[in-house]
Motif scaffolding. Structure first.
Motif, PDB file in Angstrom:
ATOM      1  N   LYS A   4      59.495  65.815  46.158  1.00 15.62           N
ATOM      2  CA  LYS A   4      58.667  66.193  45.008  1.00 15.62           C
ATOM      3  C   LYS A   4      57.801  67.409  45.337  1.00 15.62           C
ATOM      4  O   LYS A   4      57.650  68.318  44.523  1.00 15.62           O
ATOM      5  N   ALA A   8      57.951  71.109  43.507  1.00 14.92           N
ATOM      6  CA  ALA A   8      56.747  71.689  42.902  1.00 14.92           C
ATOM      7  C   ALA A   8      56.446  73.057  43.492  1.00 14.92           C
ATOM      8  O   ALA A   8      56.116  74.007  42.772  1.00 14.92           O
ATOM      9  N   ALA A 211      56.708  71.215  36.326  1.00 13.88           N
ATOM     10  CA  ALA A 211      56.181  71.258  37.687  1.00 13.88           C
ATOM     11  C   ALA A 211      54.740  70.781  37.754  1.00 13.88           C
ATOM     12  O   ALA A 211      54.330  70.146  38.728  1.00 13.88           O
ATOM     13  N   TYR A 212      53.946  71.065  36.706  1.00 14.33           N
ATOM     14  CA  TYR A 212      52.552  70.654  36.716  1.00 14.33           C
ATOM     15  C   TYR A 212      52.417  69.155  36.513  1.00 14.33           C
ATOM     16  O   TYR A 212      51.506  68.521  37.048  1.00 14.33           O
ATOM     17  N   TRP A 215      53.116  67.895  39.870  1.00 20.74           N
ATOM     18  CA  TRP A 215      51.998  68.181  40.762  1.00 20.74           C
ATOM     19  C   TRP A 215      50.840  67.212  40.518  1.00 20.74           C
ATOM     20  O   TRP A 215      50.221  66.732  41.465  1.00 20.74           O
TER      21      TRP A 215
END
Length: 277
Positions: A4, A8, A211-212, A215
């Motif tokens: 992960k 990211a 991606a956020y 994250w």
């Protein structure tokens, strides 16, 4: 977790490459890029939320929306007139210092192995980016520092969010008015060619939104020191992306420096895992 983090960081680096591609080739102005980026990200997140199996309650935080907008707007503006390598150093150096400083002020500890790892990673960044670069324009350097502060605070507040998807959707929606305000201020200088619009949409709808969410899920499980350290890999990845997609030179120094940074990050992660046992 490691997979992960890698995904990211690759997405973060892709944002740098997409933004540099658009601005360096004068395909779009920074504020139009920022507005399209945040709007396309919000649309993709809304679709993901509507089709999610469990629709968590959306947590609205104007503060988080402002931090996200600050990062996005300052990031685009700075990359218009600042060297890509120096910009990456300023951005993630600021993120590193801000998150580590915040963590230390709130009781997080750095043992010897973790401190050495941080030092190695920072040395690698300096080796990678400083030699041969010219001093950046102070105004645009300050913009990149503000962008780094925005991203650091966005990451820090992310630890308090309960649902990554719902929270990120709210943050993107609330960031739109702030970005729109910046766009309005510089409206007379706005322009957008089709390639610039596409790159901005890819940045927001692909490299940013998903991606956020990822994250936000990650930062809930790691401390601030580790969160800031792993992001030091992004300048290395961005330099490689610049070489592949923009034609920027990729030297042996860059390869060696990237290895040093990743070694330092690896030591921080290993140290962090050891502190939990």
């Amino acid at each position: 977790m490691l997979l992960k983090i890698c995904i990211a960081m690759l997405a973060f680096a892709a944002n740098s490459v997409l933004c540099r591609l658009a601005l360096a080739e004068s395909q779009i102005d920074p504020m139009s890029f920022s507005l399209i980026r945040v709007c396309s990200g919000a649309v993709v997140l809304l679709v993901l939320y509507l089709f999610s199996a469990q629709k968590a309650k959306i947590e609205w935080s104007l503060k988080n929306g402002f931090y996200l907008a600050l990062y996005i707007v300052a990031f685009s503006a700075a990359y218009l007139h600042i060297d890509a390598g120096v910009g990456a150093l300023l951005l993630f150096g600021t993120v590193q210092l801000s998150m580590v400083g915040y963590g230390l002020c709130h009781g997080e500890k750095i043992n010897m192995r973790r401190g050495i790892g941080l030092g190695i990673a920072i040395i690698g960044i300096f080796i990678l980016l400083l030699p041969g670069t010219t001093a950046p324009n102070l105004v645009y350097a300050a913009m990149m520092v503000f962008s780094g502060i925005g991203w650091a605070m966005y990451s820090i507040t992310g630890k308090k969010m309960q649902n990554p998807l719902a929270s990120t959707l709210a943050n993107f929606v609330l960031a739109i008015p702030f970005v729109l305000l910046a766009y309005a201020v510089f409206y007379a200088q706005s322009f957008a060619l089709p390639q610039g619009v596409l790159l901005a949409m890819l940045s927001g709808g692909l490299a940013s939104s998903g991606a956020y969410v990822l994250w936000y899920a990650i930062v809930k499980q790691i401390d601030r020191v580790m969160a800031s350290s792993v992001q030091l890999s992004v300048p290395c990845l961005a330099i490689v992306g610049g070489a592949l997609f923009i034609g920027e030179p990729l030297s042996l120094r860059i390869v060696i420096s990237a290895a040093i940074v990743l070694a330092g990050i690896g030591l921080v992660i290993w140290s962090s895992a050891g502190m939990k046992h």
